[in-house]
Design a protein around this motif. Sequence first.
Motif, short mmCIF file in Angstrom:
data_model
loop_
_atom_site.label_atom_id
_atom_site.label_comp_id
_atom_site.label_asym_id
_atom_site.label_seq_id
_atom_site.Cartn_x
_atom_site.Cartn_y
_atom_site.Cartn_z
N PHE A 94 1.71 9.14 -5.94
CA PHE A 94 2.14 10.50 -5.64
C PHE A 94 3.10 11.01 -6.71
N LEU A 95 4.08 10.17 -7.10
CA LEU A 95 5.05 10.59 -8.10
C LEU A 95 4.39 10.82 -9.45
N ARG A 96 3.46 9.94 -9.81
CA ARG A 96 2.78 10.11 -11.10
C ARG A 96 1.94 11.38 -11.09
N THR A 97 1.21 11.61 -9.98
CA THR A 97 0.39 12.82 -9.90
C THR A 97 1.27 14.06 -9.89
N TRP A 98 2.43 14.00 -9.24
CA TRP A 98 3.36 15.13 -9.23
C TRP A 98 3.77 15.48 -10.66
N GLU A 99 4.12 14.47 -11.45
CA GLU A 99 4.52 14.72 -12.83
C GLU A 99 3.37 15.34 -13.63
N ALA A 126 0.83 -1.21 0.00
CA ALA A 126 0.00 0.00 0.00
C ALA A 126 0.86 1.25 0.00
N GLU A 127 1.93 1.26 0.80
CA GLU A 127 2.81 2.42 0.84
C GLU A 127 3.52 2.64 -0.49
N GLU A 128 3.96 1.55 -1.12
CA GLU A 128 4.65 1.68 -2.40
C GLU A 128 3.71 2.15 -3.49
N LEU A 129 2.48 1.62 -3.51
CA LEU A 129 1.50 2.08 -4.50
C LEU A 129 1.15 3.54 -4.28
N GLN A 130 1.03 3.95 -3.02
CA GLN A 130 0.74 5.35 -2.72
C GLN A 130 1.90 6.24 -3.16
N ARG A 131 3.12 5.76 -2.97
CA ARG A 131 4.29 6.53 -3.40
C ARG A 131 4.30 6.69 -4.91
N ARG A 132 4.02 5.59 -5.63
CA ARG A 132 4.00 5.68 -7.09
C ARG A 132 2.90 6.59 -7.58
N ILE A 178 -0.85 20.24 -3.17
CA ILE A 178 -1.86 20.09 -4.22
C ILE A 178 -1.92 18.64 -4.69
N VAL A 179 -0.75 18.00 -4.80
CA VAL A 179 -0.69 16.61 -5.29
C VAL A 179 -1.50 15.70 -4.38
N ARG A 180 -1.45 15.94 -3.08
CA ARG A 180 -2.17 15.07 -2.14
C ARG A 180 -3.68 15.18 -2.27
N LEU A 181 -4.15 16.26 -2.91
CA LEU A 181 -5.60 16.48 -3.01
C LEU A 181 -6.15 16.13 -4.39
N LEU A 182 -5.32 16.23 -5.42
CA LEU A 182 -5.80 15.99 -6.77
C LEU A 182 -5.84 14.50 -7.09
N GLN A 183 -6.80 14.12 -7.90
CA GLN A 183 -6.93 12.75 -8.39
C GLN A 183 -6.86 12.77 -9.91
N SER A 184 -6.02 11.90 -10.47
CA SER A 184 -5.94 11.84 -11.93
C SER A 184 -7.08 10.99 -12.48
N ARG A 185 -7.52 11.34 -13.66
CA ARG A 185 -8.63 10.63 -14.30
C ARG A 185 -8.37 10.57 -15.80
N ASP A 186 -8.39 9.38 -16.35
CA ASP A 186 -8.25 9.19 -17.79
C ASP A 186 -9.64 9.08 -18.41
N VAL A 187 -9.88 9.87 -19.45
CA VAL A 187 -11.18 9.85 -20.11
C VAL A 187 -10.98 9.60 -21.60
N GLU A 188 -11.91 8.87 -22.18
CA GLU A 188 -11.88 8.60 -23.61
C GLU A 188 -12.55 9.72 -24.38
N ALA A 189 -12.25 9.78 -25.67
CA ALA A 189 -12.90 10.77 -26.52
C ALA A 189 -14.41 10.54 -26.54
N GLY A 190 -15.17 11.62 -26.42
CA GLY A 190 -16.63 11.54 -26.40
C GLY A 190 -17.22 11.45 -25.01
N THR A 191 -16.39 11.38 -23.98
CA THR A 191 -16.89 11.31 -22.60
C THR A 191 -17.41 12.67 -22.16
N VAL A 192 -18.62 12.69 -21.59
CA VAL A 192 -19.18 13.92 -21.04
C VAL A 192 -18.58 14.11 -19.64
#
Length: 368
Positions: free
Chosen positions: A233-238, A225-231, A257-271
């Motif tokens: 964090f690093l991905r969100t930082w980038e 869990a700690e390693e996944l959280q670290r990864r 800011i990184v600790r609060l933001l969540q990344s989201r991948d969306v496909e073309a056409g997504t509302v």
Amino acid sequence: MTRIDSIPSRRWRRLSWLLPNALTTAGVVAMVLGTAPDVDARFDEILGQVMLAVAAVLAAVFIVNLWKAAAQRRSHQYLASSNGMVDFVCAAALPLGWALAPVPHDARLFALVWTLRYISHANGLSLFWRVMVRSRIALFSIAGLFVVVTLTAATLAHVFERGAQPQAFGSIERTLWWAIATLTTTGYGDVVPTTIWGRLLAGWVMVGGIVMFALHAGIIATAFAEELQRRHFLRTWELVISVPLFRDLGAAAVADIVRLLQSRDVEAGTVVMRKGDPGDTMYFIVSGEATVHIAPKPVVLGPGSFFGEMSLLFGGPRTATVVATKPSVLLVLDIADLHDLAGRRPEFVNLIETEARLRRDRNDGTAG
């Protein structure tokens, strides 16, 4: 945007990964089929030829990779890497079998090493290795406790049961099998204590085994869990520092800011958001493209833009519908985190509010 000339190279990399693994599978299957007792001589010869062909290909792969590394003056790095070591042992498996196997036919069993190719390029393997390294002290402590409990259980079982069952419990060497089988709660049942003290000991050993394996599982799960959280964090930082709005805030502010933001991948056409819906989140575009459908004409937003902030700052429902027109990566900030950030990083919220007021004053409405 994907470059056209990168498609053949991507296909070649995929083929260069698929072909050796397909050949590895063929070689391993040939090894397994060759152990069947009813294989006739002709079929066994075919299986042997398949394994020789696979061994030749794997040896060629190792030589080519070593040659490429030597051309870049990185042969030592390649040989010391996990991929290099796996390539080497796969190439040397059959020759080593011919040299060491007492029965020539058993040399094929060394092809079992080829299965290492399945995991040598897996990202999960590096993750597992990092987890094991980070939690090695705790795991070694539990392993030491396991040894102590096993020896203690074997010694006490020898004392309690040697009179009743001298054949099974006549020495500590013999009772070690019972101690390990009981401590792991396997319970094969081939050696069972019959005295009252021996059975009480067996119950204590089984409970102790459950506790120790639960500790092992807890340590590894926490480390994962700690390693996944670290990864994450690093991905969100980038992703965060790729947005121009965040680049000049400083490392401490970006970390908050990184600790609060969540990344989201969306496909073309997504509302992403719809006009009239309650506004509880805002979005930052890291890559891709989104279109704001608003009068008099739609507005296209690209990387670095943000939208959805007006509902968070000024209240009210969404004033526009936003659709991802290309596959996009978004950073999402909800209203609770925005308020939390306003108290700790007001300079960041001031930047967003200033832009939102300019948009509202221009009656642009693109942030809806």
